[in-house]
Motif scaffolding. Structure first.
Motif, short mmCIF file in Angstrom:
data_model
loop_
_atom_site.label_atom_id
_atom_site.label_comp_id
_atom_site.label_asym_id
_atom_site.label_seq_id
_atom_site.Cartn_x
_atom_site.Cartn_y
_atom_site.Cartn_z
N ASN A 43 -14.33 -27.01 -4.53
CA ASN A 43 -13.74 -26.58 -3.17
C ASN A 43 -12.50 -26.57 -2.89
O ASN A 43 -11.61 -27.32 -2.53
N GLY A 44 -12.42 -26.45 -4.49
CA GLY A 44 -10.69 -26.48 -5.03
C GLY A 44 -10.12 -27.37 -4.81
O GLY A 44 -8.86 -27.70 -4.85
N VAL A 45 -11.00 -28.98 -5.12
CA VAL A 45 -10.06 -30.24 -4.92
C VAL A 45 -10.89 -30.45 -6.76
O VAL A 45 -11.73 -30.00 -6.98
N ARG A 46 -9.61 -31.14 -7.74
CA ARG A 46 -10.02 -31.48 -8.76
C ARG A 46 -10.52 -32.81 -8.74
O ARG A 46 -11.41 -33.50 -7.45
N ALA A 47 -11.76 -32.84 -9.41
CA ALA A 47 -13.28 -33.49 -9.41
C ALA A 47 -12.88 -34.65 -10.80
O ALA A 47 -13.08 -33.35 -12.09
N SER A 48 -13.94 -35.20 -10.73
CA SER A 48 -14.36 -35.88 -12.22
C SER A 48 -15.66 -35.88 -12.55
O SER A 48 -16.55 -34.99 -11.60
N GLY A 49 -15.91 -35.76 -13.58
CA GLY A 49 -17.56 -35.61 -13.99
C GLY A 49 -18.63 -36.36 -13.11
O GLY A 49 -19.90 -36.07 -13.48
N ASP A 50 -18.52 -37.45 -12.65
CA ASP A 50 -19.38 -38.92 -11.95
C ASP A 50 -19.65 -38.37 -10.10
O ASP A 50 -20.07 -38.53 -9.64
N ALA A 51 -18.66 -37.44 -10.04
CA ALA A 51 -18.77 -36.81 -8.47
C ALA A 51 -20.11 -35.93 -8.35
O ALA A 51 -20.88 -35.60 -8.97
#
Length: 309
Positions: A43-51
């Protein structure tokens, strides 16, 4: 940049797991690099693999177009089946229970990609408009368990990810009872009892060996059985699996001198005896208790067919 929308079936899993399944042709190291370099956003927000993903999430993928494999996938082989032959015993919005005939593979293997129980089910649901392979990036209708190619019997398939997770867990926790009938040479002694052994697979020969005591690589196996009927030199037995090892019933009965009728792999075919083991997974009992969940309506249900011998 491309966008993918997370479907209900793709939701409730980690982002890195989703990417590994959605981009199965891409090395895991490359996917980890995308995540480290923040090329994937939720949703446009940087994310890590565990999200964890939710239905409707938009994944923004800042990766080269070459990584999007638009060629026909091997797992979409079912699309070539126009009139799938399928014996449906029960069906609802979440699951389908089918009778697999003897001689049909449960899943595709290295030699047969198209004509299997799984691909027939996928083609059936696709033709009904209940499965759209383009809608889910990581999920396809799947079998919750399998039976051997030359064994006839009931198999449960999940239409959605929630059902697949639930029924795989019930099977793993022995809350779905799978009962077989088999016609064996001779007569088991005692007439009713349990077979306990250790089974070692020989992958090269595609057989198993049975041992009375533990061996390196061998897995514990247990089968309850009871005599249903004596038929001259053969006996009809009913078996309930505690474990689900490869060729378990066939190999264990052969190990006590009662190979299945028609089983040339673990016994010797008599003159005029038709090949193909007389073994049928004829009954499923959903032994789980209602828990306030989606599948309470199936608690206690029993599905049964005629074993055919």
């Amino acid at each position: 940049m491309r966008k993918l929308t997370v479907s209900q079936n793709d939701a409730d899993q980690r982002l890195d797991r989703y990417l590994r399944k959605a981009f199965g042709h891409v090395p895991s190291a490359t996917i980890q690099k995308w995540l480290r370099e923040k090329r994937v956003r939720i949703n446009g927000v940087r994310a890590s693999g565990d999200a964890r993903l939710s239905p409707g999430d938009e994944l923004w993928l800042y990766i080269r177009d070459e990584f999007f494999d638009d060629e026909p996938r091997e797992e979409d082989a079912f699309l070539s089946i126009e009139n799938p032959s399928l014996d449906v015993v029960y069906e609802d919005a979440h699951i389908i229970i089918c009778l697999k005939p003897s001689g049909l593979l449960s899943h595709p293997d290295e030699r047969e990609k198209v004509n299997t129980l799984l691909t027939r089910i996928q083609a059936y649901l696709y033709r009904k408009g209940e499965y759209d392979p383009s809608a889910d990036a990581t999920f396809a209708p799947s079998l919750c368990h399998r039976i051997d190619r030359n064994t006839r019997g009931l198999v449960i398939a999940a239409k959605d990810a929630e059902a697949l997770r639930f029924f795989e867990e019930q099977i793993r926790e022995h809350r779905i009872e799978k009962t077989y009938r088999a016609l064996v040479h001779g007569a088991p002694r005692p007439a009713d009892g349990a077979l306990e052994s250790y089974i070692l697979r020989d992958r090269e020969r595609k057989t198993v060996r049975v041992f009375d005591s533990p061996r390196p690589g061998a897995l514990y196996a247990k089968t309850f059985y009871r005599t249903v009927e004596r038929r001259g030199d053969t006996t009809l037995v009913e078996c309930r699996l505690v474990t689900g090892r490869t060729h378990q019933i066939r190999a264990q009965f052969a190990s006590i001198g009662c190979p299945l009728v028609g089983d040339g792999k673990y016994g010797t075919l008599a003159k005029g005896e038709k090949a193909g083991q007389r073994l049928c997974a004829y009954k499923l009992r959903f032994a789980f208790e209602p828990s306030g969940g989606t599948f309470d309506y199936l608690a206690g249900r029993v599905f049964e067919i005629d074993a055919g011998f």
